[in-house]
Design a protein around this motif. Structure first.
Motif, PDB file in Angstrom:
ATOM      1  N   ARG A  69     -22.155  -1.792  -2.405  1.00  0.00           N
ATOM      2  CA  ARG A  69     -21.962  -2.459  -3.706  1.00  0.00           C
ATOM      3  C   ARG A  69     -21.753  -1.455  -4.840  1.00  0.00           C
ATOM      4  NH1 ARG A  69     -19.062  -6.111  -3.073  1.00  0.00           N
ATOM      5  NH2 ARG A  69     -19.418  -6.356  -0.856  1.00  0.00           N
ATOM      6  N   GLU A  70     -22.365  -0.280  -4.684  1.00  0.00           N
ATOM      7  CA  GLU A  70     -22.229   0.711  -5.766  1.00  0.00           C
ATOM      8  C   GLU A  70     -20.797   1.246  -5.880  1.00  0.00           C
ATOM      9  OE1 GLU A  70     -25.073   2.846  -3.411  1.00  0.00           O
ATOM     10  OE2 GLU A  70     -23.973   4.719  -3.694  1.00  0.00           O
ATOM     11  N   TRP A  71     -19.981   0.972  -4.855  1.00  0.00           N
ATOM     12  CA  TRP A  71     -18.575   1.383  -4.924  1.00  0.00           C
ATOM     13  C   TRP A  71     -17.713   0.344  -5.635  1.00  0.00           C
ATOM     14  CZ3 TRP A  71     -18.454   2.634   1.039  1.00  0.00           C
ATOM     15  CH2 TRP A  71     -19.157   3.843   1.264  1.00  0.00           C
ATOM     16  N   ASP A  72     -18.317  -0.801  -5.955  1.00  0.00           N
ATOM     17  CA  ASP A  72     -17.518  -1.925  -6.466  1.00  0.00           C
ATOM     18  C   ASP A  72     -17.298  -1.804  -7.970  1.00  0.00           C
ATOM     19  OD1 ASP A  72     -16.039  -4.162  -6.501  1.00  0.00           O
ATOM     20  OD2 ASP A  72     -17.672  -5.561  -6.075  1.00  0.00           O
ATOM     21  N   ASP A  73     -16.456  -0.857  -8.346  1.00  0.00           N
ATOM     22  CA  ASP A  73     -16.119  -0.626  -9.746  1.00  0.00           C
ATOM     23  C   ASP A  73     -14.918  -1.504 -10.101  1.00  0.00           C
ATOM     24  OD1 ASP A  73     -14.960   0.391 -12.099  1.00  0.00           O
ATOM     25  OD2 ASP A  73     -15.759   2.397 -11.731  1.00  0.00           O
ATOM     26  N   GLY A  74     -15.138  -2.522 -10.897  1.00  0.00           N
ATOM     27  CA  GLY A  74     -14.095  -3.525 -11.133  1.00  0.00           C
ATOM     28  C   GLY A  74     -13.334  -3.363 -12.435  1.00  0.00           C
ATOM     29  N   ARG A  75     -13.242  -2.138 -12.930  1.00  0.00           N
ATOM     30  CA  ARG A  75     -12.577  -1.966 -14.226  1.00  0.00           C
ATOM     31  C   ARG A  75     -11.078  -2.234 -14.165  1.00  0.00           C
ATOM     32  NH1 ARG A  75     -14.522   3.800 -16.104  1.00  0.00           N
ATOM     33  NH2 ARG A  75     -14.707   4.093 -13.862  1.00  0.00           N
ATOM     34  N   LEU A  76     -10.510  -2.067 -12.959  1.00  0.00           N
ATOM     35  CA  LEU A  76      -9.088  -2.392 -12.797  1.00  0.00           C
ATOM     36  C   LEU A  76      -8.957  -3.581 -11.846  1.00  0.00           C
ATOM     37  CD1 LEU A  76      -6.156  -1.068 -13.501  1.00  0.00           C
ATOM     38  CD2 LEU A  76      -6.144  -0.731 -11.028  1.00  0.00           C
ATOM     39  N   GLU A  77      -8.309  -4.645 -12.357  1.00  0.00           N
ATOM     40  CA  GLU A  77      -8.202  -5.856 -11.574  1.00  0.00           C
ATOM     41  C   GLU A  77      -6.717  -6.074 -11.262  1.00  0.00           C
ATOM     42  OE1 GLU A  77      -9.253 -10.453 -12.631  1.00  0.00           O
ATOM     43  OE2 GLU A  77      -9.917  -8.891 -14.017  1.00  0.00           O
ATOM     44  N   VAL A  78      -6.393  -6.271  -9.991  1.00  0.00           N
ATOM     45  CA  VAL A  78      -4.987  -6.507  -9.628  1.00  0.00           C
ATOM     46  C   VAL A  78      -4.719  -8.009  -9.683  1.00  0.00           C
ATOM     47  CG1 VAL A  78      -3.258  -6.313  -7.807  1.00  0.00           C
ATOM     48  CG2 VAL A  78      -4.866  -4.428  -8.207  1.00  0.00           C
ATOM     49  N   LEU A  79      -3.695  -8.393 -10.449  1.00  0.00           N
ATOM     50  CA  LEU A  79      -3.421  -9.813 -10.665  1.00  0.00           C
ATOM     51  C   LEU A  79      -2.304 -10.332  -9.772  1.00  0.00           C
ATOM     52  CD1 LEU A  79      -3.493  -9.724 -14.581  1.00  0.00           C
ATOM     53  CD2 LEU A  79      -5.392 -10.257 -13.039  1.00  0.00           C
ATOM     54  N   GLY A  80      -1.396  -9.461  -9.351  1.00  0.00           N
ATOM     55  CA  GLY A  80      -0.301  -9.937  -8.515  1.00  0.00           C
ATOM     56  C   GLY A  80       0.785  -8.894  -8.376  1.00  0.00           C
ATOM     57  N   LEU A  81       1.868  -9.307  -7.714  1.00  0.00           N
ATOM     58  CA  LEU A  81       2.973  -8.397  -7.464  1.00  0.00           C
ATOM     59  C   LEU A  81       4.291  -9.108  -7.744  1.00  0.00           C
ATOM     60  CD1 LEU A  81       3.566  -5.511  -6.176  1.00  0.00           C
ATOM     61  CD2 LEU A  81       4.093  -6.781  -4.097  1.00  0.00           C
ATOM     62  N   ARG A  82       5.154  -8.418  -8.493  1.00  0.00           N
ATOM     63  CA  ARG A  82       6.486  -8.966  -8.761  1.00  0.00           C
ATOM     64  C   ARG A  82       7.475  -8.079  -8.016  1.00  0.00           C
ATOM     65  NH1 ARG A  82      10.233  -7.831 -12.840  1.00  0.00           N
ATOM     66  NH2 ARG A  82       8.832  -6.378 -13.889  1.00  0.00           N
ATOM     67  N   LYS A  83       8.235  -8.699  -7.107  1.00  0.00           N
ATOM     68  CA  LYS A  83       9.187  -7.907  -6.324  1.00  0.00           C
ATOM     69  C   LYS A  83      10.565  -7.974  -6.950  1.00  0.00           C
ATOM     70  CE  LYS A  83       7.286  -8.002  -1.647  1.00  0.00           C
ATOM     71  NZ  LYS A  83       7.375  -6.645  -1.133  1.00  0.00           N
ATOM     72  N   PRO A  84      11.177  -6.827  -7.189  1.00  0.00           N
ATOM     73  CA  PRO A  84      12.535  -6.864  -7.718  1.00  0.00           C
ATOM     74  C   PRO A  84      13.475  -7.451  -6.661  1.00  0.00           C
ATOM     75  CG  PRO A  84      11.719  -4.601  -7.537  1.00  0.00           C
ATOM     76  CD  PRO A  84      10.709  -5.480  -6.897  1.00  0.00           C
TER      77      PRO A  84
END
Lengths: 331, 273
Positions: free
Chosen positions: A185-200
């Motif tokens: 759990r101590e590795w669970d740093d959630g400061r960056l959240e991935v919301l999705g992917l847009r493919k060209p």
């Protein structure tokens, strides 16, 4: 003995090709040093067949951390896991791909582990006597090759240019150890959240990952003509590249740009059509396996680093190449 | 919003010609410029300031002459500039460089955002940006191609990665490394140039930032250059001419036998040998 490690990459549970290229590099180093070759695999729902493939491609040991929090790359979490693994296992060498992940994660971790790190290497070797890792990389726009070592710090870290080597043949007889490490759990740093992917649209692979790239430049004259490049790429099973000039004119989008302000690539075949070859462009292709130029100017810079060139009107040459390729595919 | 933009002065590569004998670069007049990829970072920072207010500080580590790069940043619209210059910094690799920058940034006061170019066009490592996030424990968002503030504490961004554009939300304070798509850099204005002449640029040394002498310069750098070689420039290009229909057909034939010899000619349906 302190192991040699590679950082495997996966996408949606599937191991990416760069991992096998890294294993080929790592195997040679580990054999020279007579130590084991480990792979760090971080991700979520990683396919067991992928883990077997890592062993078949040369890995002796796998360190697998599989958790929902690692489903997509976040530097903070991946770095905490990797730093912890490095601190406990003490590998002597850690190599990763010079990919968007490797080039983000490795410098971040190198700070925390006080490690020497060399970017975008195209050759790796072991120094006789000392056993130090020798890392060779193109610098100053590919005009020089610099060899770098880290004499007093461990681990020695490097990122390796994708496509700069080929994976070893699969050996199904190879045996390896898979170690599953629970996600803390101590590795669970959630400061960056991935919301999705847009493919060209229309792009299957990035040009850095492509085996073959067909590129167009100013010589294409106008946007509509760029379709010739796209068609040729399709017939070659290649990805589309473009010079900075072509991108600035809006003929291709930025992810296709090859060169110093775009991508540095190492495909097996680079086919440059109507590209004169500014220094910045040449810097992006110097380590390509084979370079073919199609250009109206015999004195174009690109010919200095090409292996084969057709000099003439590209609008007469391209249709002939297309015809040739279409006939081949019918045979 | 308080933004810091670390920039680097690099040799101009545009006019560079290769010496075909020695395979080395002829630096015509060895002109120095702001790393072209840093201009995108400057533009991104200045746009955020225009939208949200605040101040933008450009910093660089480099010799006395690097002040020119800072003046350019000021003339584009940065509010302040800071020059880190000390003989003791010489020979720093990316580990030591990022340490020096992080010590200076700590002394300036931790910003909401640090924005860097993707990499410098000379060293080409792209390591200093991510390393700064690590030193300063700020959220790292690399390869940013578009950017907006969500609220005072979060930003939304797209990252250009191998699979496409990844959408992320990041908690401030954050370090962003940006790619060319982020914005088109503005040119310095005349008013900006005038201001850059009168804006004082402080110079900080290793002592000013309380840098550990064991962590800076060549001595503080984990990596060492063993040797530098010039790769041979020419690949001995085989040139064929396509002047008319017949010679074009012949040239294309030759191209395909060349590719076949190397196992590069596509087989059926675009598959490779």
């Amino acid at each position: 003995m302190h192991e040699v490690w590679i950082i495997a990459e996966e996408n949606e549970g599937k191991i990416k090709e760069i991992s096998y290229e890294l294993l080929a590099r790592g195997r040679a180093l580990a054999d020279t040093l007579k130590v084991e070759l480990g792979s760090v695999v971080l991700g979520h729902c990683i396919q067991p067949s992928g883990l077997d493939a890592l062993i078949a491609h040369g890995s002796d040991r796998l360190y697998v951390v599989d958790d929902k929090a690692l489903a997509t790359f976040s530097c903070e979490r991946y770095a905490l896991v990797l730093e912890s693994l490095i601190t406990t296992q003490k590998p002597q060498i850690v190599i990763a791909g010079a990919t968007t992940m490797g080039r983000t994660l490795m410098p971040y971790v190198a700070v925390r582990t006080h490690a020497g790190l060399t970017a975008d290497c195209t050759e790796l070797g072991i120094e006789e006597g000392s056993g130090n890792l020798l890392q060779t990389r193109p610098a100053i726009g590919g005009n020089i090759m610099a060899t770098i070592k880290t004499p007093n710090h461990r681990p020695q870290m490097a990122t390796v240019r994708p496509r700069s080597t080929r994976a070893l043949p699969i050996d199904l007889q190879r045996r390896g150890l898979i170690e599953y490490i629970p996600f803390l759990r101590e590795w669970d740093d959630g400061r960056l959240e991935v919301l999705g992917l847009r493919k060209p649209e229309g792009q299957q692979l990035s040009i850095e990952e492509a085996d073959m790239v067909v590129s167009g430049g100013r010589g294409m004259k106008k946007r509509d003509n760029f379709q010739l490049i796209e068609r040729l790429a399709r017939l070659f099973g290649a990805q589309v590249g473009a010079s900075r000039d072509a991108v600035d004119r809006g003929w291709a989008s930025y992810p296709h740009q090859v060169g110093l302000s775009g991508k540095t690539i190492s495909p097996r075949l680079y086919l440059a059509v109507g590209i004169s070859g500014a220094v910045q462009h040449l810097a992006g292709i110097k380590t390509a396996g084979c370079i073919v130029a199609i250009n109206s100017d015999e004195h174009a810079n690109l010919l200095d680093i090409a292996d084969f060139a057709i000099v003439g009107d590209l609008f007469s040459i391209l249709p002939q190449i297309e015809r040739h390729l279409e006939q081949r595919s019918k045979v | 919003m308080y933004i810091i933009i670390p920039i680097k002065q690099v040799p101009e590569t545009g006019d560079v010609q290769m010496d075909k004998e020695s395979g080395t670069m002829i630096r015509s007049g060895s002109k120095s410029i702001v790393n072209p990829l840093d201009l995108y970072a400057l533009e991104a920072g200045l746009r955020l300031k225009a939208l949200h207010g605040g101040r933008v500080i450009a910093i660089t580590m480099g010799p006395v002459s690097a002040v020119k790069a800072l003046k350019e940043a000021l003339s584009m619209g940065c509010d302040e500039a800071l020059h880190l210059s000390d003989r003791a910094f010489g020979g720093s690799d990316t580990w030591a460089t990022s340490y020096v920058l992080s010590k200076a940034i700590e002394k300036l006061g931790k910003p909401d955002l640090i924005i860097t170019g993707e990499r410098a066009t000379d060293g080409d490592t792209g390591q200093v940006g991510p390393a700064l996030a690590s030193w300063l424990d700020m959220t790292l968002v690399s390869y940013v191609s578009s950017l907006e503030m969500e609220d005072g504490n979060h930003l939304l961004a797209e990252r250009l990665i191998e699979e496409g554009y990844q959408k992320v939300r990041a908690t401030l304070p954050a370090v962003l490394t940006v790619v060319k798509e982020i914005a088109c850099p503005r040119l310095p204005t005349l008013a900006g140039k005038k201001r850059s002449m009168v804006t004082p640029i402080p110079v900080w040394t290793a002592m000013d930032i309380e840098a550990d002498p064991a962590c800076i310069g060549l001595k503080g750098s984990p990596t060492r250059v063993v040797k530098i070689e010039s790769p041979s420039v020419s690949r001995h290009c085989k040139v064929v001419h396509a002047l008319d229909d017949a010679s074009t057909a012949d040239a294309v034939e030759q191209l395909f036998s060349f590719l076949e010899e190397r196992g590069l000619a596509p087989l059926k349906g675009g598959q490779h040998a």
